[in-house]
Write a protein that holds these residues in place. Structure first.
Motif, PDB file in Angstrom:
ATOM      1  N   GLN A 180       0.830  -1.205   0.000  1.00 17.12           N
ATOM      2  CA  GLN A 180       0.000   0.000   0.000  1.00 17.12           C
ATOM      3  C   GLN A 180       0.861   1.250   0.000  1.00 17.12           C
ATOM      4  OE1 GLN A 180      -2.685   0.055   3.347  1.00 17.12           O
ATOM      5  NE2 GLN A 180      -4.471   0.094   2.033  1.00 17.12           N
ATOM      6  N   ALA A 181       1.904   1.228   0.814  1.00 12.87           N
ATOM      7  CA  ALA A 181       2.740   2.424   0.986  1.00 12.87           C
ATOM      8  C   ALA A 181       3.584   2.735  -0.241  1.00 12.87           C
ATOM      9  CB  ALA A 181       3.649   2.253   2.206  1.00 12.87           C
ATOM     10  N   THR A 182       3.828   1.740  -1.090  1.00 12.71           N
ATOM     11  CA  THR A 182       4.643   1.969  -2.276  1.00 12.71           C
ATOM     12  C   THR A 182       3.807   2.071  -3.544  1.00 12.71           C
ATOM     13  OG1 THR A 182       4.997  -0.432  -2.450  1.00 12.71           O
ATOM     14  CG2 THR A 182       6.705   0.859  -1.342  1.00 12.71           C
ATOM     15  N   SER A 183       2.482   2.138  -3.373  1.00 12.64           N
ATOM     16  CA  SER A 183       1.610   2.287  -4.540  1.00 12.64           C
ATOM     17  C   SER A 183       1.391   3.771  -4.824  1.00 12.64           C
ATOM     18  CB  SER A 183       0.265   1.602  -4.279  1.00 12.64           C
ATOM     19  OG  SER A 183      -0.643   1.896  -5.319  1.00 12.64           O
ATOM     20  N   ASP A 184       1.619   4.176  -6.070  1.00  7.79           N
ATOM     21  CA  ASP A 184       1.454   5.573  -6.467  1.00  7.79           C
ATOM     22  C   ASP A 184       0.283   5.752  -7.427  1.00  7.79           C
ATOM     23  OD1 ASP A 184       3.388   6.804  -4.964  1.00  7.79           O
ATOM     24  OD2 ASP A 184       4.967   6.440  -6.417  1.00  7.79           O
ATOM     25  N   ALA A 185      -0.605   4.775  -7.444  1.00  9.77           N
ATOM     26  CA  ALA A 185      -1.689   4.795  -8.427  1.00  9.77           C
ATOM     27  C   ALA A 185      -2.571   6.032  -8.285  1.00  9.77           C
ATOM     28  CB  ALA A 185      -2.531   3.528  -8.294  1.00  9.77           C
ATOM     29  N   ASP A 186      -2.760   6.498  -7.047  1.00 10.44           N
ATOM     30  CA  ASP A 186      -3.686   7.616  -6.820  1.00 10.44           C
ATOM     31  C   ASP A 186      -2.976   8.945  -6.593  1.00 10.44           C
ATOM     32  OD1 ASP A 186      -5.854   5.872  -7.007  1.00 10.44           O
ATOM     33  OD2 ASP A 186      -5.734   5.359  -4.881  1.00 10.44           O
ATOM     34  N   VAL A 187      -1.677   8.999  -6.870  1.00  8.75           N
ATOM     35  CA  VAL A 187      -0.921  10.232  -6.620  1.00  8.75           C
ATOM     36  C   VAL A 187      -0.997  11.139  -7.845  1.00  8.75           C
ATOM     37  CG1 VAL A 187       1.348  11.198  -6.127  1.00  8.75           C
ATOM     38  CG2 VAL A 187       0.626   9.085  -5.012  1.00  8.75           C
ATOM     39  N   ASP A 188      -1.454  12.368  -7.626  1.00  8.90           N
ATOM     40  CA  ASP A 188      -1.497  13.346  -8.704  1.00  8.90           C
ATOM     41  C   ASP A 188      -0.063  13.817  -8.988  1.00  8.90           C
ATOM     42  OD1 ASP A 188      -1.620  16.195  -9.794  1.00  8.90           O
ATOM     43  OD2 ASP A 188      -3.720  15.596  -9.933  1.00  8.90           O
ATOM     44  N   GLU A 189       0.346  13.717 -10.244  1.00 11.20           N
ATOM     45  CA  GLU A 189       1.725  14.018 -10.595  1.00 11.20           C
ATOM     46  C   GLU A 189       2.082  15.472 -10.319  1.00 11.20           C
ATOM     47  OE1 GLU A 189       5.471  13.127 -11.377  1.00 11.20           O
ATOM     48  OE2 GLU A 189       3.810  11.701 -11.246  1.00 11.20           O
ATOM     49  N   SER A 190       1.116  16.382 -10.496  1.00 12.98           N
ATOM     50  CA  SER A 190       1.406  17.798 -10.239  1.00 12.98           C
ATOM     51  C   SER A 190       1.655  18.045  -8.752  1.00 12.98           C
ATOM     52  CB  SER A 190       0.241  18.665 -10.724  1.00 12.98           C
ATOM     53  OG  SER A 190      -0.943  18.384  -9.998  1.00 12.98           O
ATOM     54  N   VAL A 191       0.937  17.303  -7.904  1.00 16.81           N
ATOM     55  CA  VAL A 191       1.153  17.426  -6.456  1.00 16.81           C
ATOM     56  C   VAL A 191       2.527  16.874  -6.094  1.00 16.81           C
ATOM     57  CG1 VAL A 191       0.330  16.742  -4.175  1.00 16.81           C
ATOM     58  CG2 VAL A 191      -1.319  17.300  -5.970  1.00 16.81           C
ATOM     59  N   ARG A 192       2.881  15.731  -6.690  1.00 14.43           N
ATOM     60  CA  ARG A 192       4.188  15.144  -6.405  1.00 14.43           C
ATOM     61  C   ARG A 192       5.313  16.124  -6.748  1.00 14.43           C
ATOM     62  NH1 ARG A 192       5.560   9.830  -6.836  1.00 14.43           N
ATOM     63  NH2 ARG A 192       3.991   9.379  -8.422  1.00 14.43           N
ATOM     64  N   ARG A 193       5.202  16.760  -7.915  1.00 14.89           N
ATOM     65  CA  ARG A 193       6.260  17.701  -8.333  1.00 14.89           C
ATOM     66  C   ARG A 193       6.324  18.923  -7.428  1.00 14.89           C
ATOM     67  NH1 ARG A 193       4.210  16.516 -13.601  1.00 14.89           N
ATOM     68  NH2 ARG A 193       3.108  18.514 -13.592  1.00 14.89           N
ATOM     69  N   SER A 194       5.212  19.222  -6.754  1.00 12.61           N
ATOM     70  CA  SER A 194       5.163  20.405  -5.885  1.00 12.61           C
ATOM     71  C   SER A 194       5.677  20.130  -4.479  1.00 12.61           C
ATOM     72  CB  SER A 194       3.721  20.928  -5.795  1.00 12.61           C
ATOM     73  OG  SER A 194       3.222  21.250  -7.071  1.00 12.61           O
ATOM     74  N   LEU A 195       5.852  18.866  -4.128  1.00 12.48           N
ATOM     75  CA  LEU A 195       6.215  18.531  -2.754  1.00 12.48           C
ATOM     76  C   LEU A 195       7.518  19.179  -2.283  1.00 12.48           C
ATOM     77  CD1 LEU A 195       5.079  14.805  -2.439  1.00 12.48           C
ATOM     78  CD2 LEU A 195       4.117  16.806  -1.308  1.00 12.48           C
ATOM     79  N   PRO A 196       8.561  19.265  -3.115  1.00  7.34           N
ATOM     80  CA  PRO A 196       9.783  19.925  -2.619  1.00  7.34           C
ATOM     81  C   PRO A 196       9.542  21.358  -2.155  1.00  7.34           C
ATOM     82  CG  PRO A 196      10.274  18.680  -4.597  1.00  7.34           C
ATOM     83  CD  PRO A 196       8.768  18.653  -4.434  1.00  7.34           C
ATOM     84  N   GLN A 197       8.553  22.049  -2.767  1.00  2.00           N
ATOM     85  CA  GLN A 197       8.229  23.408  -2.332  1.00  2.00           C
ATOM     86  C   GLN A 197       7.247  23.399  -1.147  1.00  2.00           C
ATOM     87  OE1 GLN A 197       8.118  22.630  -5.859  1.00  2.00           O
ATOM     88  NE2 GLN A 197      10.264  23.273  -5.754  1.00  2.00           N
ATOM     89  N   LEU A 198       6.303  22.449  -1.157  1.00  2.00           N
ATOM     90  CA  LEU A 198       5.297  22.408  -0.093  1.00  2.00           C
ATOM     91  C   LEU A 198       5.891  21.928   1.232  1.00  2.00           C
ATOM     92  CD1 LEU A 198       2.341  20.834  -2.129  1.00  2.00           C
ATOM     93  CD2 LEU A 198       2.584  23.224  -1.421  1.00  2.00           C
TER      94      LEU A 198
END
Length: 328
Positions: A180-198
């Motif tokens: 479950q923890a390594t599944s990225d099926a429901d991760v929005d790619e734009s949110v992922r790219r924003s994480l370093p700033q968030l």
């Protein structure tokens, strides 16, 4: 003649209690629909179609209507075989949990590692299995077969089943949660790219550097395999240490579930977090002061060393001149 007792081989076996329909199907004691003309549906085909949908689009995509459409059947016709979606989910869970572990010879770690690898392969083949975590009491044949195979891997360990079962539940929970923890099926790619700033240093001082280094970049393949193996081996290390020490575990306090919503507890936790943030800020300030003082003192030392070197050079010149005059 006396009546046969429960321990008498001639005694009649106890009747199987009436089971919920899906469980009765998995145990092979369900009354199946009678075959009629042009019968094309079966419980197996329905479950296979549902698994195909879940494998492709996730568990939320499974519905009686979609399964029926995949089979080219009317939705209501499925209800002759399964009583509803909950029934179907349990049948899917059991069918996808069919794991055959070869059971190679070796140490308990080697055998248990093989068992875990085969169980994990089932989760890799059917990622939605992690959305249906195993219960403390497995109730279907294939889930019980997984436990049976795990007990076989632990057969050489001198410990009662009452100890081995919690170990296997721990490992099954790890396998499911890691999937479950390594599944990225429901991760929005734009949110992922924003994480370093968030993930800012002010809010997440320990996590922010890792986020900037790409910790949350999509991972898979060797990264996921290495992470899984690392965690599994650490669990094995813990089991091995316990086997060596055989220590008595301290009982954990059983807290009321509502304690997490208690206002005083939450307020106290906020105070602790603020104190930790203040401490981190003070430590950062102290580290900065140490760095600046070190730089300042090294500058003083360097200046003194340069002055000494200059004076030494000056004295060397004077000595050379004096020696030259003496030779004249």
């Amino acid at each position: 003649m006396t009546a046969p007792t429960a321990s008498d081989p001639a005694a009649e076996p106890a009747p199987v209690p009436v089971l919920p329909h899906a469980h009765a199907v998995t145990w092979g004691v369900a009354a199946l629909p009678q075959r009629g003309p042009k019968r094309e549906l079966s419980t197996e085909r329905i479950v296979e179609a549902a698994i195909e949908i879940a494998d492709a689009d996730g568990l939320e995509a499974v519905s009686m209507g979609k399964v029926a459409a995949r089979l080219g059947a009317a939705p209501m016709s499925l209800y002759r075989y399964v009583t509803g979606k909950d029934d179907l989910l349990l049948l899917m869970f059991d069918a996808a949990s069919e794991v055959t572990v070869p059971g190679a010879a070796g140490t308990w770690r080697e055998r248990l590692r093989e068992w875990a690898a085969f169980v994990r392969a089932a989760y890799d083949a059917h990622p939605w299995l992690a959305d249906l975590p195993p219960s403390s009491t497995p109730t279907t044949p294939n889930r019980l077969a997984i436990i049976e195979a795990g007990l076989g891997a632990l057969e050489d360990i001198a410990a009662p089943v009452s100890i081995k079962l919690p170990l296997l539940r721990l490992l099954l929970g790890y396998i499911a949660l890691y999937a479950q923890a390594t599944s990225d099926a429901d991760v929005d790619e734009s949110v992922r790219r924003s994480l370093p700033q968030l993930v800012s240093p002010e809010r997440f001082p320990l996590l922010a550097p890792a986020a900037r280094e790409g910790l949350f970049d999509e991972q898979g393949g060797d990264d996921a395999a290495n992470g899984f193996a690392f965690g599994l081996n650490r669990l094995f290390d813990g089991i091995e240490l316990w086997l060596e020490r055989r220590t008595v575990d301290d009982e954990l306090p059983e807290l009321p579930a509502a304690i997490t919503d208690d206002k005083q507890v939450r307020d106290a936790a906020k105070l602790v977090e603020k104190a930790r943030a203040d401490l981190r800020a003070a430590e950062a300030k102290a580290a900065d002061a140490v760095a600046k003082a070190t730089e300042r003192l090294r500058a003083v030392e360097a200046k003194a060393a340069a002055a000494a070197e200059k004076e030494a050079a000056k004295q060397a010149v004077k000595a050379a001149k004096a020696e030259a005059r003496a030779r004249k």
